[in-house]
Design an enzyme around this catalytic site. Structure first.
Site, PDB file in Angstrom:
ATOM      1  N   ARG A  60       1.418  22.644 -15.617  1.00  0.00           N
ATOM      2  CA  ARG A  60       2.071  22.451 -14.316  1.00  0.00           C
ATOM      3  C   ARG A  60       1.065  22.453 -13.172  1.00  0.00           C
ATOM      4  NH1 ARG A  60       4.191  25.877 -10.502  1.00  0.00           N
ATOM      5  NH2 ARG A  60       4.146  27.678 -11.893  1.00  0.00           N
ATOM      6  N   TYR A 114       9.699   0.683   1.039  1.00  0.00           N
ATOM      7  CA  TYR A 114      10.686   0.889  -0.022  1.00  0.00           C
ATOM      8  C   TYR A 114      11.857   1.709   0.520  1.00  0.00           C
ATOM      9  CZ  TYR A 114      12.593   3.052  -4.263  1.00  0.00           C
ATOM     10  OH  TYR A 114      13.423   3.523  -5.247  1.00  0.00           O
ATOM     11  N   ASP A 186       0.267   2.848   1.042  1.00  0.00           N
ATOM     12  CA  ASP A 186       0.885   2.647  -0.265  1.00  0.00           C
ATOM     13  C   ASP A 186       0.329   1.339  -0.832  1.00  0.00           C
ATOM     14  OD1 ASP A 186       2.521   1.988  -2.423  1.00  0.00           O
ATOM     15  OD2 ASP A 186       4.325   2.796  -1.492  1.00  0.00           O
ATOM     16  N   LYS A 211       4.763   1.051 -11.530  1.00  0.00           N
ATOM     17  CA  LYS A 211       4.746  -0.400 -11.346  1.00  0.00           C
ATOM     18  C   LYS A 211       3.524  -1.033 -12.026  1.00  0.00           C
ATOM     19  CE  LYS A 211       8.388   0.372  -8.737  1.00  0.00           C
ATOM     20  NZ  LYS A 211       8.392   1.787  -8.435  1.00  0.00           N
TER      21      LYS A 211
END
Length: 393
Positions: A60, A114, A186, A211
């Site tokens: 983690r 987005y 981005d 993506k």
């Protein structure tokens, strides 16, 4: 400087972040472990207290060799000092915003983004006292007047979703720097194959690794690439919110990145041919693709990008129902909301990525009911064009 930074891009796709294990495996193996043991307390404390920065402790925290190998590879591809892997692109964005903004701070978001990013900035962050000003791409001349005393970040995509608008990274980063703000880009649509934001003055790069980086529609992940100093507070948010990428996903993503360069370059070529075909169709009102010479962002794209990408959108001469009928007639393009995979995908932004956006806001951003977004895959381009021709016919 990132590992293997003096090597070519394709070489780094394959070799950066990789190391032989004790069995001599040619790629870093999957360490599907939640925790790692130590021979004695002293060696444990060496990792906990930072004397052994390469030691593994707890997944983690990101202290897992599979995840760390992936992060080294991605940092190398973007030319960054370091990288943090996340469970999704939205997790990567959220941790970046929360790490570098506090209650009372301000973000400037430029251009189309987005739909999930828009919701995060417009709906969620205001509940924490973080406000965002949305500036459209054609309003850049007004950008200096949008800064406030507590503006911490300037965020944008380029090319944008879904209009493929190209924003000048160097220009925006220079303005942000004069106001003491960080520039966050981005780079999902372009990928590091086509664009290197850090080289052009950006401070932080984020990706939806789901993506192009993943490229096979079989994983979900996100990345943040930046200097060690800027990544440090983001790491804390990732750890405490439990946003870590799973080792299995990191292993799959590292596999996919080895073919990133050849995949994206092939998609660039096909998308260019499809955009030129669509321009010739009388039923198409507008084609949005940076590689078209008459596209508004072509000049900036030609200077800023080494390839124009596999994404494009066009506006069909019809209402939402007529446009949906065109989409429904496609056979090789699957109707799906994602992008960047080896298979070609199609979607209407009003039904997926920007469905939750108010109609008046979509209109303000130039996202009409007749808009169709294409993610061009690796099929033979002649077959894709034939599919589009019959659907538009």
């Amino acid at each position: 400087m990132a590992e293997n930074g003096n090597k070519g891009f394709s070489t780094r796709c394959i070799h950066a972040g990789e190391s032989l294990d004790v069995q001599g495996g040619i790629h870093l193996p999957l360490y599907n472990h939640s925790t790692f043991a130590f021979e004695n307390t002293g060696k444990l404390l060496d990792v906990v207290e930072g004397r052994n920065p390469d030691g593994n402790l707890y997944t983690r925290y990101g202290l897992n060799p599979t995840i760390r190998g992936l992060e080294k590879k991605c940092a190398s591809l973007e030319g960054g000092e370091g990288c943090l892997a996340f469970s999704s692109g939205m997790a990567a964005e959220a941790a970046t915003f929360l790490a570098h903004c506090n209650a009372g701070d301000h973000i400037i978001c430029i251009g189309d983004v987005y739909g999930g990013t828009y919701d995060l900035l417009n709906e969620n962050l205001p509940t924490l006292g973080i406000e965002t000003t949305f500036v459209l791409g054609h309003e850049l001349d007004d950008l200096p007047r949008q800064f406030r005393e507590k503006t911490r970040l300037v965020f944008f995509e380029t090319p944008t979703n879904p209009n493929l608008e190209v924003l000048d990274i160097r220009r925006i980063a220079a303005v942000a720097k004069t106001h003491g703000a960080l520039t966050v880009v981005d780079n999902t649509f372009a990928s590091p194959v086509n664009q290197q934001p850090l080289e052009r003055g950006a401070d932080i790069v984020v990706h939806s690794a789901t993506k192009y980086l993943g490229g096979h529609s079989d994983l979900t992940g996100g990345l943040v690439i930046a200097s060690a100093e800027l990544l440090a507070p983001i790491w804390v948010w990732r750890k405490n919110l439990g946003q870590m990428m799973a080792p299995e996903v990191a292993f799959l993503l590292a596999r996919s990145l080895r073919t990133l360069s050849v995949r994206v370059k092939a998609q660039n070529r096909s998308a260019q041919q499809i955009a030129e075909f669509l321009q010739q169709q009388s039923c198409v009102l507008r084609v949005n693709y940076p590689g078209l010479k008459d596209f508004a962002g072509h000049v900036v794209a030609s200077e800023q990008m080494s390839g124009f990408g596999g994404m494009l959108s066009f506006v069909f001469d019809g209402d939402a129902a007529a446009t949906a009928a065109v989409v429904d007639r496609l056979r090789l393009f699957s109707i799906a909301a994602s992008l960047g995979g080896v298979e070609s995908l199609v979607t209407q932004p009003i039904t997926t990525t920007h469905y939750a956006m108010l109609p008046e806001e979509r209109e303000r951003r130039g996202i009409p009911d007749g808009m169709v977004r294409l993610s061009v895959g690796l099929e033979d381009v002649e077959d894709l064009i034939a599919d589009l021709r019959q659907a538009l016919g």
